[in-house]
Design an enzyme around this catalytic site. Structure first.
Site, short mmCIF file in Angstrom:
data_model
loop_
_atom_site.label_atom_id
_atom_site.label_comp_id
_atom_site.label_asym_id
_atom_site.label_seq_id
_atom_site.Cartn_x
_atom_site.Cartn_y
_atom_site.Cartn_z
N ARG A 10 24.14 -5.36 -34.69
CA ARG A 10 25.12 -4.30 -34.48
C ARG A 10 24.63 -3.26 -33.47
O ARG A 10 25.39 -2.39 -33.05
CB ARG A 10 25.46 -3.63 -35.81
CG ARG A 10 26.10 -4.63 -36.78
CD ARG A 10 26.55 -3.98 -38.03
NE ARG A 10 27.71 -3.14 -37.74
CZ ARG A 10 28.15 -2.20 -38.54
NH1 ARG A 10 27.56 -1.98 -39.69
NH2 ARG A 10 29.20 -1.47 -38.21
N CYS A 11 23.37 -3.35 -33.06
CA CYS A 11 22.77 -2.38 -32.17
C CYS A 11 22.85 -2.87 -30.72
O CYS A 11 22.38 -3.96 -30.39
CB CYS A 11 21.31 -2.17 -32.57
SG CYS A 11 20.35 -1.19 -31.40
N SER A 12 23.43 -2.06 -29.84
CA SER A 12 23.59 -2.47 -28.45
C SER A 12 22.23 -2.67 -27.75
O SER A 12 22.07 -3.60 -26.97
CB SER A 12 24.44 -1.47 -27.67
OG SER A 12 23.80 -0.21 -27.59
#
Length: 118
Positions: A10-12
């Site tokens: 979920r972390c760019s």
């Protein structure tokens, strides 16, 4: 080359780091540390490979960190590692380890990973 990325999909920044690794032709072992939490020994090992205290791997902006009622002393790596096993979201991300050399980097910015890649 054996590479492991401790990844939060979920972390760019984590996604960008994973892409840089794959673009370099390396197929890493991907560990989603939120669904496969690291044990205390693994967290301490990561901090040693990174050459930084475990407290530097805390995401202090996370609600679980800010609202914690049971956070141990940040200078006690053993107690902090145990706490982090119960609150994996507080681990800085992504962390990439070159398993062959034992070197590691935090992928913030993602380009940090380039120092490990061929």
């Amino acid at each position: 080359m054996a590479v492991t990325i401790y990844h939060n999909p979920r972390c760019s920044k984590s996604r960008q780091t994973l892409k840089l690794i794959k673009d370099a032709g390396v197929e890493p072992r991907v560990v989603n540390y939120l669904t496969e939490p690291l044990d205390a020994a693994a967290l301490i090992d990561l901090s040693q490979k990174l050459g930084m205290p475990l407290s530097d791997l805390l995401r202090r902006g996370e609600a679980e960190f800010k609202e914690s009622k049971d956070l141990p002393s940040l200078s006690d790596d053993a107690a902090l590692a145990l706490w982090m096993t119960r609150h994996p979201i507080t681990l800085e991300r992504p962390i990439v380890v070159d398993e062959d050399s034992g070197r590691a980097v935090v992928g913030r910015p993602p380009e940090n990973v380039l120092t490990l890649l061929p």
